[in-house]
Design a protein around this motif. Structure first.
Motif, PDB file in Angstrom:
ATOM      1  N   GLN A   1      37.061   4.047   2.968  1.00 36.61           N
ATOM      2  CA  GLN A   1      36.744   2.630   3.145  1.00 36.61           C
ATOM      3  C   GLN A   1      36.207   2.086   1.829  1.00 36.61           C
ATOM      4  O   GLN A   1      35.679   2.844   1.011  1.00 36.61           O
ATOM      5  CB  GLN A   1      35.691   2.420   4.247  1.00 36.61           C
ATOM      6  N   ALA A   2      36.328   0.777   1.653  1.00 31.09           N
ATOM      7  CA  ALA A   2      35.866   0.131   0.416  1.00 31.09           C
ATOM      8  C   ALA A   2      34.460  -0.421   0.617  1.00 31.09           C
ATOM      9  O   ALA A   2      34.171  -1.011   1.656  1.00 31.09           O
ATOM     10  CB  ALA A   2      36.818  -1.010   0.068  1.00 31.09           C
ATOM     11  N   TYR A   3      33.596  -0.238  -0.373  1.00 30.35           N
ATOM     12  CA  TYR A   3      32.260  -0.841  -0.332  1.00 30.35           C
ATOM     13  C   TYR A   3      31.943  -1.430  -1.700  1.00 30.35           C
ATOM     14  O   TYR A   3      32.033  -0.749  -2.729  1.00 30.35           O
ATOM     15  CB  TYR A   3      31.197   0.181   0.104  1.00 30.35           C
TER      16      TYR A   3
ATOM     17  N   THR B   1      26.045  -1.438   0.126  1.00 35.99           N
ATOM     18  CA  THR B   1      25.372  -1.903   1.334  1.00 35.99           C
ATOM     19  C   THR B   1      26.373  -1.907   2.471  1.00 35.99           C
ATOM     20  O   THR B   1      27.442  -2.529   2.360  1.00 35.99           O
ATOM     21  CB  THR B   1      24.791  -3.314   1.096  1.00 35.99           C
TER      22      THR B   1
ATOM     23  N   ARG C   1      27.392  -2.705   6.290  1.00 34.64           N
ATOM     24  CA  ARG C   1      27.121  -3.409   7.536  1.00 34.64           C
ATOM     25  C   ARG C   1      27.785  -2.617   8.658  1.00 34.64           C
ATOM     26  O   ARG C   1      28.978  -2.312   8.580  1.00 34.64           O
ATOM     27  CB  ARG C   1      27.677  -4.836   7.478  1.00 34.64           C
TER      28      ARG C   1
ATOM     29  N   ARG D   1      34.652   3.762  12.389  1.00 31.83           N
ATOM     30  CA  ARG D   1      34.621   5.208  12.115  1.00 31.83           C
ATOM     31  C   ARG D   1      33.611   5.533  11.029  1.00 31.83           C
ATOM     32  O   ARG D   1      32.791   6.425  11.172  1.00 31.83           O
ATOM     33  CB  ARG D   1      36.019   5.675  11.652  1.00 31.83           C
ATOM     34  N   ALA D   2      33.670   4.786   9.926  1.00 31.92           N
ATOM     35  CA  ALA D   2      32.845   5.148   8.773  1.00 31.92           C
ATOM     36  C   ALA D   2      31.487   4.444   8.751  1.00 31.92           C
ATOM     37  O   ALA D   2      30.464   5.074   8.431  1.00 31.92           O
ATOM     38  CB  ALA D   2      33.614   4.803   7.495  1.00 31.92           C
ATOM     39  N   SER D   3      31.456   3.150   9.060  1.00 31.95           N
ATOM     40  CA  SER D   3      30.225   2.385   8.793  1.00 31.95           C
ATOM     41  C   SER D   3      29.019   2.853   9.619  1.00 31.95           C
ATOM     42  O   SER D   3      27.901   2.908   9.075  1.00 31.95           O
ATOM     43  CB  SER D   3      30.462   0.881   8.957  1.00 31.95           C
TER      44      SER D   3
END
Ligand SMILES: Cc1cc2nc3c(=O)[nH]c(=O)nc-3n(C[C@H](O)[C@H](O)[C@H](O)COP(=O)(O)OP(=O)(O)OC[C@H]3O[C@@H](n4cnc5c(N)ncnc54)[C@H](O)[C@@H]3O)c2cc1C
Length: 259
Positions: free
Chosen positions: A68-70, A86, A88, A94-96
């Motif tokens: 995932q992109a952050y 950061t 949310r 799945r990831a956050s």
């Protein structure tokens, strides 16, 4: 250690892509549903304010790995090997939820990047209007922090859409910067808290709201402004339409979808 040995150490066997192994050196709640992770990279962080990294992890029950992109929410200045992202939390994601709740100090996270063109550098000048909703506030926190760290005098406005006060990302740091920097204005709109007067607006972002914010920026600096927009598809699409209806040319609008 030779540079080749050094990079071999951090090169995960994944299509030859270079994955940095970062160590979590800090975890703090950012608002009601978001957490900031402070990461120590094995090399100096080399990103432009507004860029993002891919984060890779293996999740129990999910096949393969999840990427995932952050966005980086910290400033690239002064130079450092530490960055902040950061997250949310999306309740059925799945990831956050893992990143926001289960990661602790000392854990290691694989990063690839940086990527992205939703950026601002001193040479870009201004005035600059940033419009963000949800995690779309993260790249703009990096830009505003960077501008402040560089003592920039470029006029900037950040229009943030949140459900309510508790879910504003970076509320305290942004309010502090807003208080200290004459050329910065942070403006909130709440979509689900109609009676909270700490927001300037109480509705979804629309053309008249954008026009009002542009009026404020133009009173500081009448030069044509640049626009950066980040957040969920629906918000980005309606903000772009609103800007175009106000006669702002597409070439001056840059955007990033966060979903
Ligand atoms: C360039 C870029 C930068 C980003 N920067 C950030 C950032 O700084 N902070 C951050 O928290 N997120 C950011 N995101 C979003 C992030 O990459 C993930 O999409 C998000 O964390 C959800 O991942 P997940 O694995 O938990 O959800 P998934 O398992 O992928 O999705 C689960 C469910 O949630 C829905 N969903 C997915 N993403 C969102 C969303 N953003 N909002 C609402 N519903 C969603 C899906 O449609 C699905 O129904 C960014 C995305 C992009 C493309």
């Amino acid at each position: 250690m030779s540079s080749n040995e050094f990079f071999q150490r951090w090169l995960a066997p994944d299509k030859g892509r270079l994955w940095l192994v970062a160590t979590v050196v800090g975890v703090r709640p950012e608002c009601s549903d978001a957490t900031t992770l402070r990461l120590e990279l094995p090399v100096p962080a080399d990103f432009v304010a507004g860029q993002y990294y891919l984060v890779r992890m293996r999740i129990d029950g999910a096949p393969g790995v999840v990427e995932q992109a952050y966005s980086v929410s910290s400033s690239p200045w002064p130079p450092s090997s530490k960055i902040e992202i950061t997250i949310r939390e999306i309740p059925d994601g799945r990831a956050s939820p893992l990143l926001a709740r289960q990661v602790g100090e000392g854990d290691q996270i694989h990063l690839h990047g940086p990527f992205g063109s939703l950026t601002w550098n001193e040479a870009d000048g201004g005035p600059l209007l940033m419009i963000g909703a949800g995690s779309g506030a993260a790249p703009f926190a990096s830009i505003v922090r960077f501008a402040s760290a560089r003592h920039s005098t470029v006029p900037m406005a950040l229009l943030c859409s949140s459900r309510d006060r508790a879910s504003i990302l970076f509320r305290e740091p942004l309010e502090e910067l807003d208080r200290c920097q004459d050329q910065l204005s942070v403006i909130h709109t709440f979509t689900r808290s109609p009676r909270d007067l700490s927001a300037h607006f109480h509705r979804r972002i629309d053309a008249s709201m954008i026009n009002e914010v542009i009026g404020k920026l133009s009173s500081w600096d009448p030069a044509p402004l640049s626009l950066l927009i980040a957040g969920p598809l629906e918000m980005v699409a309606s903000a772009r339409q609103a800007c175009q209806a106000l006669g702002i040319e597409g070439g001056r609008i840059n955007y990033e979808l966060h979903a």
